[in-house]
Write an enzyme that holds these catalytic residues in place. Structure first.
Site, PDB file in Angstrom:
ATOM      1  CG  ASP A   1      86.203 -73.100  -5.554  1.00 51.12           C
ATOM      2  OD1 ASP A   1      85.460 -72.695  -4.902  1.00 51.12           O
ATOM      3  OD2 ASP A   1      85.831 -73.172  -6.911  1.00 51.12           O
TER       4      ASP A   1
ATOM      5  CG  ASN B   1      83.949 -64.227  -1.983  1.00 54.03           C
ATOM      6  OD1 ASN B   1      85.209 -64.726  -1.528  1.00 54.03           O
ATOM      7  ND2 ASN B   1      83.468 -65.092  -2.742  1.00 54.03           N
TER       8      ASN B   1
HETATM    9  C1  FPP Z   1      85.355 -71.426  -1.806  1.00 51.62           C
HETATM   10  O1  FPP Z   1      84.405 -72.324  -1.461  1.00 51.62           O
HETATM   11  C2  FPP Z   1      86.118 -70.812  -0.298  1.00 51.62           C
HETATM   12  C3  FPP Z   1      85.947 -69.665   0.154  1.00 51.62           C
HETATM   13  C4  FPP Z   1      85.474 -68.633  -0.427  1.00 51.62           C
HETATM   14  C5  FPP Z   1      86.557 -69.393   1.462  1.00 51.62           C
HETATM   15  C6  FPP Z   1      87.854 -70.033   1.929  1.00 51.62           C
HETATM   16  C7  FPP Z   1      87.791 -69.787   3.353  1.00 51.62           C
HETATM   17  C8  FPP Z   1      88.318 -70.875   4.367  1.00 51.62           C
HETATM   18  C9  FPP Z   1      88.878 -71.988   3.798  1.00 51.62           C
HETATM   19  C10 FPP Z   1      88.197 -70.250   5.779  1.00 51.62           C
HETATM   20  C11 FPP Z   1      89.229 -70.229   6.356  1.00 51.62           C
HETATM   21  C12 FPP Z   1      90.460 -69.512   5.947  1.00 51.62           C
HETATM   22  C13 FPP Z   1      91.599 -68.875   6.376  1.00 51.62           C
HETATM   23  C14 FPP Z   1      92.792 -68.508   5.599  1.00 51.62           C
HETATM   24  C15 FPP Z   1      91.734 -68.963   7.862  1.00 51.62           C
HETATM   25  P1  FPP Z   1      82.912 -72.068  -2.113  1.00 51.62           P
HETATM   26  O2  FPP Z   1      82.325 -71.499  -0.852  1.00 51.62           O
HETATM   27  O3  FPP Z   1      83.108 -71.257  -2.975  1.00 51.62           O
HETATM   28  O4  FPP Z   1      82.644 -73.434  -2.455  1.00 51.62           O
HETATM   29  P2  FPP Z   1      81.499 -73.911  -3.520  1.00 51.62           P
HETATM   30  O5  FPP Z   1      82.260 -73.496  -4.845  1.00 51.62           O
HETATM   31  O6  FPP Z   1      81.609 -75.462  -3.314  1.00 51.62           O
HETATM   32  O7  FPP Z   1      80.198 -73.243  -3.316  1.00 51.62           O
END
Ligand code: FPP
Length: 248
Positions: free
Chosen positions: A21, A69
């Site tokens: 996250d 998501n």
């Molecule tokens: C959460 O941060 C992250 C995600 C929902 C996606 C995670 C995906 C990756 C790291 C990309 C690649 C993954 C793989 C396994 C190849 P957020 O967007 O919720 O951040 P925020 O809370 O700061 O808005």
């Protein structure tokens, strides 16, 4: 003493789960769009996988995309899917070289066709690797998984294949998408948020929860080591008293 040498290799968790996250907030610090954070999150995925395999962790589960998501802006969802496909393609040789088996949990059939294809091919190709299993939670949510398991079990009961009197905890565990995989002993969430967000609700019944302020794209091997050292300093009582544990 450096953080890695503080780890007791005889007391490693067998399974670590991670809620990645903070990608969006990380990007915002640089005045960039959210996908910039996701792209930089890939390095953290690679580092964490490498560190876990090197230590001898057997299962690593990472929450990459939840069923909720889909509600994000369309461009972000599309970019995340493209990133996933690209990352799997790019990393497949490294997974093979390091004998890492790839698996996925979630509503995979409802992923975009290209993503599903790339994923299932990588799962098939790596299926005999035995050093560590990397499980991607994709289009996953714990409540979705529990609903699916209940449907399966009630269908079996109705067809006379399952006696409801025999339903127990092990049977439910096996009906989930993680059937056959041991429950995680340690759950890590980055970015300072202290919630579970519909992740592995059944499986984390006895997991130690570790929350860190580090934003996911900044997460490196040392952060994983820190989480493991913290985990090893805890007393896991499973409902018993501390005295009972020390008597045995
Ligand atoms: C959460 O941060 C992250 C995600 C929902 C996606 C995670 C995906 C990756 C790291 C990309 C690649 C993954 C793989 C396994 C190849 P957020 O967007 O919720 O951040 P925020 O809370 O700061 O808005």
């Amino acid at each position: 003493m450096d953080i890695k040498s503080q780890i007791d290799l005889n007391k490693l968790p067998e399974h670590i789960a991670v809620i990645m996250d903070g990608n969006g907030r990380w990007a915002k610090q640089f005045g960039k769009v959210r996908i910039f954070g996701h792209k930089n999150g890939v390095k953290a995925v690679r580092e964490t996988t490498e560190a876990a395999a090197e230590l001898g962790i057997k299962y690593l589960t990472m929450y990459a995309f939840s069923t909720e998501n889909w509600g994000r802006p369309k461009e972000e969802v599309n970019a995340l899917m493209t990133l996933l496909v690209g990352t799997i393609r790019k990393e497949i040789n490294t997974l093979m070289e390091n004998k890492v088996r790839l698996q996925a949990i979630g509503d995979l059939k409802n992923l975009p066709a290209k993503c599903y294809k790339e994923l299932t091919e990588a799962i098939e190709k790596t299926k005999n690797n035995d050093r560590m299993t990397l499980i991607l939670a994709l289009n996953y949510s714990a409540r979705w998984e529990i609903v699916e398991a209940v449907k399966k079990l009630t269908t079996d009961a109705k067809a006379g294949k399952l006696d409801p009197a025999t339903v127990d905890s092990a049977l439910i565990s096996n009906a989930l998408s993680t059937g056959g995989i041991p429950d995680p002993e340690l759950l890590i969430r980055t970015s300072g948020e202290a919630r579970i967000s519909n992740f592995l609700l059944w499986q984390i019944a006895y997991a130690e929860l570790y929350f860190t302020e580090t934003l996911w794209p900044d997460f490196r091997k040392e952060h994983l080591y820190e989480a493991i050292v913290n985990f090893q300093g805890r007393e896991r009582r499973f409902g018993k008293t501390s005295d009972q544990l020390h008597q045995n």
